[in-house]
Design a protein around this motif. Structure first.
Motif, PDB file in Angstrom:
ATOM      1  N   GLY A 139      22.556   9.903 -23.260  1.00  0.00           N
ATOM      2  CA  GLY A 139      21.471   9.096 -23.790  1.00  0.00           C
ATOM      3  C   GLY A 139      21.686   8.598 -25.203  1.00  0.00           C
ATOM      4  O   GLY A 139      20.842   7.850 -25.730  1.00  0.00           O
ATOM      5  N   THR A 140      22.821   8.980 -25.847  1.00  0.00           N
ATOM      6  CA  THR A 140      23.058   8.511 -27.212  1.00  0.00           C
ATOM      7  C   THR A 140      24.476   8.011 -27.460  1.00  0.00           C
ATOM      8  O   THR A 140      24.707   7.324 -28.450  1.00  0.00           O
ATOM      9  N   THR A 141      25.443   8.352 -26.621  1.00  0.00           N
ATOM     10  CA  THR A 141      26.831   7.990 -26.925  1.00  0.00           C
ATOM     11  C   THR A 141      27.195   6.563 -26.543  1.00  0.00           C
ATOM     12  O   THR A 141      28.159   6.015 -27.078  1.00  0.00           O
ATOM     13  N   SER A 142      26.492   5.958 -25.610  1.00  0.00           N
ATOM     14  CA  SER A 142      26.896   4.644 -25.085  1.00  0.00           C
ATOM     15  C   SER A 142      27.008   3.606 -26.191  1.00  0.00           C
ATOM     16  O   SER A 142      26.234   3.623 -27.149  1.00  0.00           O
TER      17      SER A 142
ATOM     18  N   ASP B 140       4.866   8.609 -12.428  1.00  0.00           N
ATOM     19  CA  ASP B 140       5.765   7.784 -13.236  1.00  0.00           C
ATOM     20  C   ASP B 140       5.935   8.372 -14.633  1.00  0.00           C
ATOM     21  O   ASP B 140       7.048   8.393 -15.181  1.00  0.00           O
ATOM     22  N   GLU B 141       4.844   8.848 -15.211  1.00  0.00           N
ATOM     23  CA  GLU B 141       4.923   9.459 -16.535  1.00  0.00           C
ATOM     24  C   GLU B 141       5.773  10.726 -16.504  1.00  0.00           C
ATOM     25  O   GLU B 141       6.581  10.973 -17.401  1.00  0.00           O
ATOM     26  N   GLN B 142       5.577  11.540 -15.454  1.00  0.00           N
ATOM     27  CA  GLN B 142       6.352  12.770 -15.332  1.00  0.00           C
ATOM     28  C   GLN B 142       7.837  12.475 -15.164  1.00  0.00           C
ATOM     29  O   GLN B 142       8.692  13.085 -15.816  1.00  0.00           O
ATOM     30  N   LEU B 143       8.156  11.533 -14.276  1.00  0.00           N
ATOM     31  CA  LEU B 143       9.549  11.203 -14.016  1.00  0.00           C
ATOM     32  C   LEU B 143      10.225  10.631 -15.259  1.00  0.00           C
ATOM     33  O   LEU B 143      11.367  10.966 -15.569  1.00  0.00           O
TER      34      LEU B 143
ATOM     35  N   SER C 231      16.094  11.288 -20.890  1.00  0.00           N
ATOM     36  CA  SER C 231      17.062  11.730 -21.884  1.00  0.00           C
ATOM     37  C   SER C 231      18.503  11.522 -21.452  1.00  0.00           C
ATOM     38  O   SER C 231      19.406  11.579 -22.290  1.00  0.00           O
ATOM     39  N   ARG C 232      18.767  11.263 -20.167  1.00  0.00           N
ATOM     40  CA  ARG C 232      20.141  10.994 -19.749  1.00  0.00           C
ATOM     41  C   ARG C 232      20.375   9.501 -19.511  1.00  0.00           C
ATOM     42  O   ARG C 232      21.440   9.099 -19.042  1.00  0.00           O
ATOM     43  N   ALA C 233      19.380   8.672 -19.847  1.00  0.00           N
ATOM     44  CA  ALA C 233      19.504   7.227 -19.675  1.00  0.00           C
ATOM     45  C   ALA C 233      19.577   6.540 -21.039  1.00  0.00           C
ATOM     46  O   ALA C 233      18.990   6.997 -22.019  1.00  0.00           O
TER      47      ALA C 233
ATOM     48  N   ALA D 156       7.315  -2.010 -20.517  1.00  0.00           N
ATOM     49  CA  ALA D 156       8.224  -2.089 -21.654  1.00  0.00           C
ATOM     50  C   ALA D 156       9.622  -1.617 -21.306  1.00  0.00           C
ATOM     51  O   ALA D 156       9.826  -0.832 -20.382  1.00  0.00           O
ATOM     52  N   LEU D 157      10.577  -2.123 -22.075  1.00  0.00           N
ATOM     53  CA  LEU D 157      11.956  -1.667 -22.012  1.00  0.00           C
ATOM     54  C   LEU D 157      12.251  -0.978 -23.331  1.00  0.00           C
ATOM     55  O   LEU D 157      12.025  -1.550 -24.398  1.00  0.00           O
ATOM     56  N   GLU D 158      12.752   0.252 -23.267  1.00  0.00           N
ATOM     57  CA  GLU D 158      12.998   1.014 -24.481  1.00  0.00           C
ATOM     58  C   GLU D 158      14.193   1.941 -24.290  1.00  0.00           C
ATOM     59  O   GLU D 158      14.663   2.147 -23.170  1.00  0.00           O
ATOM     60  N   GLU D 159      14.679   2.478 -25.397  1.00  0.00           N
ATOM     61  CA  GLU D 159      15.769   3.438 -25.323  1.00  0.00           C
ATOM     62  C   GLU D 159      15.289   4.724 -24.645  1.00  0.00           C
ATOM     63  O   GLU D 159      14.160   5.162 -24.850  1.00  0.00           O
ATOM     64  N   GLY D 160      16.199   5.328 -23.866  1.00  0.00           N
ATOM     65  CA  GLY D 160      15.853   6.597 -23.257  1.00  0.00           C
ATOM     66  C   GLY D 160      15.586   7.654 -24.304  1.00  0.00           C
ATOM     67  O   GLY D 160      14.612   8.405 -24.235  1.00  0.00           O
ATOM     68  N   VAL D 161      16.456   7.731 -25.305  1.00  0.00           N
ATOM     69  CA  VAL D 161      16.247   8.590 -26.478  1.00  0.00           C
ATOM     70  C   VAL D 161      15.898   7.652 -27.628  1.00  0.00           C
ATOM     71  O   VAL D 161      16.757   6.921 -28.118  1.00  0.00           O
TER      72      VAL D 161
END
Length: 311
Positions: free
Chosen positions: A22-25, A167-170, A176-178, A186-191
């Motif tokens: 979730g942060t290296t890409s 949806d909120e739970q999922l 954190s792995r996306a 909205a479109l946002e960073e996973g982390v």
């Protein structure tokens, strides 16, 4: 052949590599453990995000002089090119490492690859060590890199009456792995703010044209995407070839209930069941495209992968 201590160290390195999900890409999540000449772990590290030190450098710094004559156990072939950071294969050579144990060969490494350069420097190199286990972390990045589009996971509630809650739970559990999360609005960073702003940005434009949108996501640094909910269900249903993984929450139904209706058409054509996780009120079903696992295993275990252009 890798020793028991080296296999144990590789499993430690795999665990460490997951800290970078979730942060290296656009870089891969990589972990590294340094064993001294007696096989004792003396250093460990992982890559956090592009532009910062790689896993091998963190592990070597932690090991210090104890690394000389020792073994570096790393989940992905040490990089062979100088980019934002130095080439890891040279850092290993400079540290006096005598042996390098690698799980998966890097398809983006320039030239002959870091493993070949290490061998040429007189270092003993072992490859293809427990690659199936390494793929639990590295698989999404590898799939995205080989296919030049992000690994796409679609997560939703099978019963739409519970959609908002699920949806909120999922989203909370899987984000954190996306690299990116596409939800209802909205479109946002996973982390949030997890990636390097110099090497990762949000793509522009709607996700209605899925192929074009995925290409834009890849170009701006994303390697793994989570789409949560059914709002984009129509687009995804008509473009299932671009979906790699599906996570479905199914509410528990009493044994006397209409079980056929509750679970019919759960697994679309081309997907297979890879995991089921029961909970108190529901069951979490994970599906994966049937060809994905076999193709990744083949790519990960070939001694010489076709080298792609580095990102």
């Amino acid at each position: 052949m890798a020793s028991d201590a080296e296999v144990a160290a590789m499993r430690q390195a795999i665990t460490l590599s997951s800290f970078g999900l979730g942060t290296t890409s656009p870089n891969p999540p990589v972990g590294c453990v340094i064993l001294d000449r007696h096989g004792v772990a003396v250093g460990a590290g992982y890559h956090r995000r592009k532009g910062e030190a790689h896993a091998e450098v963190h592990a070597l710094n932690a090991a210090g002089v104890a690394a000389r004559g020792g073994t570096a156990v790393v989940t992905l072939e040490p990089c062979n090119h100088v980019g934002v950071t130095p080439a890891c294969r040279q850092e290993l050579i400079n540290a006096g490492i005598a042996r390098v144990v690698i799980s998966i060969i890097d398809p983006t490494s320039r030239g002959d690859g870091g493993a070949a350069v290490l061998k040429a420097a007189g270092i003993d190199v072992e490859t293809n060590v427990i690659p199936d286990e390494t793929l639990t972390v590295l698989g999404r990045w590898l799939a995205a890199t080989v296919r030049r589009r992000p690994y796409l996971t679609w997560a939703y509630a099978f019963d739409e009456r519970y959609s908002d809650e699920v949806d909120e739970q999922l989203t909370a559990e899987l984000r954190s792995r996306a690299d990116l999360v596409l939800g209802h609005n909205a479109l946002e960073e996973g982390v949030p703010e997890g990636h390097s702003p110099d090497h990762f940005t949000l793509p522009q434009g709607p996700a209605s044209d899925l192929q074009r949108w995925l290409s834009a996501c890849y170009a701006t640094g994303s390697r793994a995407i989570l789409v949560a909910g059914t709002r984009h269900g129509s687009t995804l249903h008509h473009n299932l070839d671009y979906v790699d993984e599906i996570v479905i929450t199914v509410r528990r139904t009493p044994p006397a209930g209409d079980l056929n209706t509750a679970t019919a058409d759960l697994v679309p054509a081309g997907f297979e069941l890879v995991d089921i996780a029961p909970a108190a009120a529901d069951v979490r079903v994970r599906l994966q495209r049937s060809t994905s696992a076999a193709a990744l295993r083949a790519a990960a275990t070939r001694s010489e992968l076709h080298r792609l252009s580095p990102t």
